[in-house]
Every structure is written in structure tokens, then in C-alpha cells.
Write an enzyme that holds these catalytic residues in place. Structure first.
Site, PDB file in Angstrom:
ATOM      1  N   ASP A  54      39.152  41.140  24.125  1.00 25.18           N
ATOM      2  CA  ASP A  54      39.943  41.409  25.328  1.00 25.18           C
ATOM      3  C   ASP A  54      39.107  42.209  26.326  1.00 25.18           C
ATOM      4  OD1 ASP A  54      41.854  41.891  27.229  1.00 25.18           O
ATOM      5  OD2 ASP A  54      43.327  42.730  25.842  1.00 25.18           O
ATOM      6  N   TYR A 144      38.950  45.853  44.350  1.00 26.16           N
ATOM      7  CA  TYR A 144      38.275  44.630  43.926  1.00 26.16           C
ATOM      8  C   TYR A 144      36.834  44.614  44.419  1.00 26.16           C
ATOM      9  CZ  TYR A 144      37.372  39.617  43.285  1.00 26.16           C
ATOM     10  OH  TYR A 144      36.841  38.402  42.921  1.00 26.16           O
ATOM     11  N   ALA A 146      34.964  47.128  45.267  1.00 27.98           N
ATOM     12  CA  ALA A 146      34.180  48.148  44.565  1.00 27.98           C
ATOM     13  C   ALA A 146      33.714  47.630  43.204  1.00 27.98           C
ATOM     14  CB  ALA A 146      35.006  49.415  44.394  1.00 27.98           C
ATOM     15  N   LYS A 148      33.187  44.567  42.414  1.00 25.15           N
ATOM     16  CA  LYS A 148      32.201  43.510  42.615  1.00 25.15           C
ATOM     17  C   LYS A 148      30.894  44.051  43.190  1.00 25.15           C
ATOM     18  CE  LYS A 148      34.496  39.961  41.047  1.00 25.15           C
ATOM     19  NZ  LYS A 148      33.992  39.178  39.895  1.00 25.15           N
TER      20      LYS A 148
END
Length: 242
Positions: A54, A144, A146, A148
């Protein structure tokens, strides 16, 4: 015959890449978050192996993989899974930040660490499917983007660290792509979703396979894939996400 381990193979870009690799006869190992998802992936791609781990709990990935049979060598590790939750900085909770940083950055770093030995044996390739948001952040995309931007830093660092071991590293920066993630983004934005406006996942898969198949005398460090004609003009922020 090459062996590839893929995260995010259940939909979108990941599914397109997995199908293309399987169609040409390569061996696939698909990471699933739980046993039920593993069965779904195995049913969708008969012949592929599955591993359960996971990405939401990177601290348990080492234990989870140790309980399962891993290949002796890997020709590629393709990090394609990702999550997104939009919101202004003044509204995003720590949970929203944590979930995106965990799945989009910390787990790719941990999987890379755990599987580098197999990649070194094969002189294989790491592929990080990033996003246009990994190059430029727009309003409501802070968490998001940050995650990436961090993924870009991870790829840039490991590229130099592993150069002497013959491991190639490629970052892919898709613009908005017609996928379940994009459906969710449009819902969060309160906008109507029209898949015809965005990149087909198969087009991004073509770019990824081009990087994988490049002769060993060269490597593709970074590739940006943008929506093209006949896509209609889009607002400024539509370069973000995938």
C-alpha cells in the site's frame, strides 16, 4: 524478455503502459494496494504477476515486499500511481497534504530504495511519471504540485547517484490526460469533463516506451507531453495535473 514493475497499472496511463508492454511479450509485476485489488489487476492483465503493498503506508512497504517473492532483476520500475486533492492553501488540511506527499513522493522514494538492487543487476531504468504541476504550480494545486516538485528532485538526485551503476532515470511530465484522475479533478473544480480535450493515456504510454527503448548509448532525462491539436484552447491552469 524484459521485466517491469508498475504502480498505478489499474487505470489511465498505468493501464495503457501495462497493456503495451504485455502485448509485446514483456513480463509485468503490478503493485496493488491489497489482495482484492491484486485479483482485479490479475484478471485485467492475465499472465501478469502481482505484489501487494500500500503506497499510503510507505513505512510498511519493506515488510510487505519481504513477505513476497521479488525478481532477481528488474529492467524498469515505473512509478505511475498518484493521488490528487485540490484546495487553496488556506483550506487544505494536514491530512490532505500528508496523503499526497506520501503517495506521490515518499512511497516512490521508498520503492526506489527497496528495488535498486534489482535495477542495478539489470542496468535498468527508473521512470517517474510526474505532471505539468511538477514544473509549475497553479492556484489550488499547492499540495499536489509540492509532491510533484519533490518527485522531480528525487528523480534528479537518483539519476546522478546511480549513473555509475548504469541505471537510467527518466521523468515524464504529462499535461492533463483523459483518465479517472482527471474526472476527479474536474469534479473538484466543478467543471464538466470532456475527455476529448485531453491527452489520451496511450499517447503518454508511447512517450514512456520511447524512453525505455532508447539504445543504451543515450538516455532521456525529462520529457514533457502536452495536449495538442485538435484540443480546444484551455484556461491557463489547465497545464496542471494528469
Amino acid at each position: 524478455m524484459a521485466t517491469h514493475l508498475i504502480t498505478g497499472a489499474g487505470s489511465g496511463i498505468g493501464a495503457a503502459v501495462a497493456r503495451r508492454l504485455q502485448e509485446r511479450g514483456d513480463d509485468l509485476i503490478l503493485l496493488a494496494r491489497d489482495a482484492g485489488r491484486a485479483r482485479e489487476l490479475a484478471s485485467a492483465l492475465p499472465g501478469a504477476r502481482t505484489l501487494v503493498g500500500d503506497l499510503a503506508t510507505p513505512e510498511r512497504l519493506s515488510w510487505a515486499l519481504a513477505q513476497q517473492e521479488l525478481p532477481d532483476r528488474l529492467d524498469s520500475l515505473l512509478h505511475i500511481a498518484g493521488v490528487v486533492e485540490l484546495g487553496e492553501v488556506g483550506e487544505l488540511t494536514p491530512k490532505a497534504w500528508q496523503s499526497q506527499l506520501t503517495v506521490n513522493l515518499i512511497s516512490p522514494a521508498e520503492l526506489t530504495r527497496l528495488l535498486l538492487p534489482q535495477l542495478r543487476v539489470a542496468k535498468g531504468q527508473l521512470v517517474y511519471v510526474n505532471s505539468g504541476a511538477g514544473l509549475r504550480a497553479h492556484p489550488q494545486w499547492s499540495a499536489y504540485a509540492a509532491s510533484k516538485h519533490g518527485l522531480k528532485a528525487l528523480a534528479d538526485a537518483v539519476r546522478e547517484e546511480e549513473r555509475g551503476n548504469g541505471v537510467r532515470v527518466t521523468s515524464v511530465y504529462p499535461g492533463r490526460t483523459a483518465s479517472p484522475m482527471q474526472v476527479k479533478v474536474h469534479q473538484q473544480e466543478g467543471r464538466e469533463y470532456d475527455p476529448a480535450r485531453w491527452i489520451d493515456p496511450g499517447s503518454v504510454a508511447t512517450a514512456i516506451l520511447a524512453a525505455l527503448d532508447l539504445p543504451r548509448d543515450a538516455q532521456i532525462d525529462d520529457v514533457t507531453v502536452r495536449p495538442g491539436s485538435p484540443v480546444r484552447p484551455a484556461p491557463a491552469a489547465e497545464g496542471s495535473g494528469r
